[in-house]
Write an enzyme that holds these catalytic residues in place. Sequence first.
Site, mmCIF file in Angstrom:
data_model
loop_
_atom_site.group_PDB
_atom_site.id
_atom_site.type_symbol
_atom_site.label_atom_id
_atom_site.label_comp_id
_atom_site.label_asym_id
_atom_site.label_seq_id
_atom_site.Cartn_x
_atom_site.Cartn_y
_atom_site.Cartn_z
ATOM 1 N N GLU A 51 51.348 46.835 40.357
ATOM 2 C CA GLU A 51 50.265 46.906 40.954
ATOM 3 C C GLU A 51 50.319 48.189 41.948
ATOM 4 O OE1 GLU A 51 46.888 45.518 40.936
ATOM 5 O OE2 GLU A 51 48.123 43.494 40.802
ATOM 6 N N ASP A 54 49.211 52.607 39.112
ATOM 7 C CA ASP A 54 48.200 53.455 38.258
ATOM 8 C C ASP A 54 48.315 54.682 38.762
ATOM 9 O OD1 ASP A 54 46.502 52.452 40.129
ATOM 10 O OD2 ASP A 54 45.028 52.188 38.881
ATOM 11 N N ALA A 141 36.600 39.900 44.587
ATOM 12 C CA ALA A 141 37.710 38.834 44.328
ATOM 13 C C ALA A 141 39.010 39.619 43.788
ATOM 14 C CB ALA A 141 37.117 37.935 43.334
ATOM 15 N N GLY A 142 38.900 41.050 43.739
ATOM 16 C CA GLY A 142 39.786 41.708 43.067
ATOM 17 C C GLY A 142 39.840 41.679 41.683
ATOM 18 N N LEU A 143 38.748 41.328 40.962
ATOM 19 C CA LEU A 143 38.729 41.355 39.549
ATOM 20 C C LEU A 143 37.878 42.487 38.988
ATOM 21 C CD1 LEU A 143 38.124 37.437 39.377
ATOM 22 C CD2 LEU A 143 40.152 38.565 39.043
ATOM 23 N N SER A 144 37.566 43.629 39.766
ATOM 24 C CA SER A 144 37.214 44.817 39.178
ATOM 25 C C SER A 144 35.744 44.801 38.686
ATOM 26 C CB SER A 144 37.901 45.280 37.889
ATOM 27 O OG SER A 144 39.376 45.631 38.631
ATOM 28 N N SER A 145 34.748 43.942 39.528
ATOM 29 C CA SER A 145 33.352 44.089 39.343
ATOM 30 C C SER A 145 32.996 45.440 39.354
ATOM 31 C CB SER A 145 32.654 43.154 40.250
ATOM 32 O OG SER A 145 32.983 43.752 41.693
ATOM 33 N N ASP A 190 41.501 49.940 36.039
ATOM 34 C CA ASP A 190 40.686 49.078 36.210
ATOM 35 C C ASP A 190 39.528 49.552 35.129
ATOM 36 O OD1 ASP A 190 41.877 47.609 38.280
ATOM 37 O OD2 ASP A 190 40.183 48.188 39.663
#
Length: 403
Positions: A51, A54, A141-145, A190
Amino acid sequence: MSAASTRAGAAAAPEDETRRAEAVAEGFRALYGRDPEGVWAAPGRVNLIGEYTDFNDGFVMPLALPHTAVAAVARREDGVLRVHSADVPSPVTELRVDELVPGRDTSWAAYPAGVVYALRTAGHAVGGADLHLASTVPTGAGLSSSAALEVVTALALNDLYELGLGRAGLARLAQRAENEFVGVPCGVMDQMAAACCAEGHALHLDTRDLSLRQVPFAPADDGLALLVVDTRVQHALGDGAYAERRAGCEEGARRLGVSHLRDVPHAGLPAALERLADAGEHVVRYVRHIVTDNHRVGEVIGLLDAGDVRAVGPVLTEGHHSLRDDLRVSCAELDLVVESALAAGALGARMTGGGFGGSAVVLTEADAAERTGDAIRAAFAAAGHPEPRIFPALPSAGARRLS
């Protein structure tokens, strides 16, 4: 995870792609009065380990989720870009492609518009398009929408305009859209995850040269479950906290005389931290996190290659402690997920994504997944937090054309 996956707050089962493609295409026809030229999908992602590494030219290990952004798209030759989302209660946004300016649009439409801007700035002849989108990737949500929106737009325009760009090139342009047009200085993880992940695998990515390896990862085959816990705490990475940590990492690299912190070896970390004694306590903490998290990616790869999936759990927990204490991007709700999951017998857990809210991942025995989910919900209820959304992370396919 059986009953727990259907409890209130859990995500739906993997979507019927044919049905979703048809629904989005029909929405396109209703909006624009013509047929789309195709329908594409790009997934959200959850990061197993690695985390904030990158943008430090480091190593990451995301996997794609079954949740996707789906786009029906057709070309226009008049220089007009029209975008619409089935998930946002607003009319069609109409823009001119030759008038796209970074920072002018702060709505969700900045993500697809930013991709058009990035393509045109890179010299690709994109004349315009009509887009209609619908997404099942949870926002905030930290899920890369956002990356899912960017990559699905980039893939569709690449196909329709026959640009000939490879997946890594599309990911780089999607990252450029978010960096320059939206204004979030994110790394490329992402977008690479959305573009390149494979079903049944985690993506071991070297963000320096974008070399990658598809690592077989199917927790269910080992009697395990990887859960995503969406705390429902909304986060926004454009508020300066992400940029401040990036600047701190860059300051650490400058003082250590390396181009990126990826070049600081794990064995040399104590000496490097001594050299940073006068750089500020926060720079020391940031450098320690990046170097140790790069090392943790290597540890996880070694464990998966050896077939010791259960031993990955403690590495995840160690990563959370680093994110909480060194990078300081966790929050009370994310810490509670980790604490309550471990107390319920989970093998390991950590926050994932940019932090300040969003989601955590939990590795647990499959037959304990429901009990673990119940323990997390009970802890949230006792603390007065809204009920979290909990669902299994099923390693899924990357971006693709549906029709």
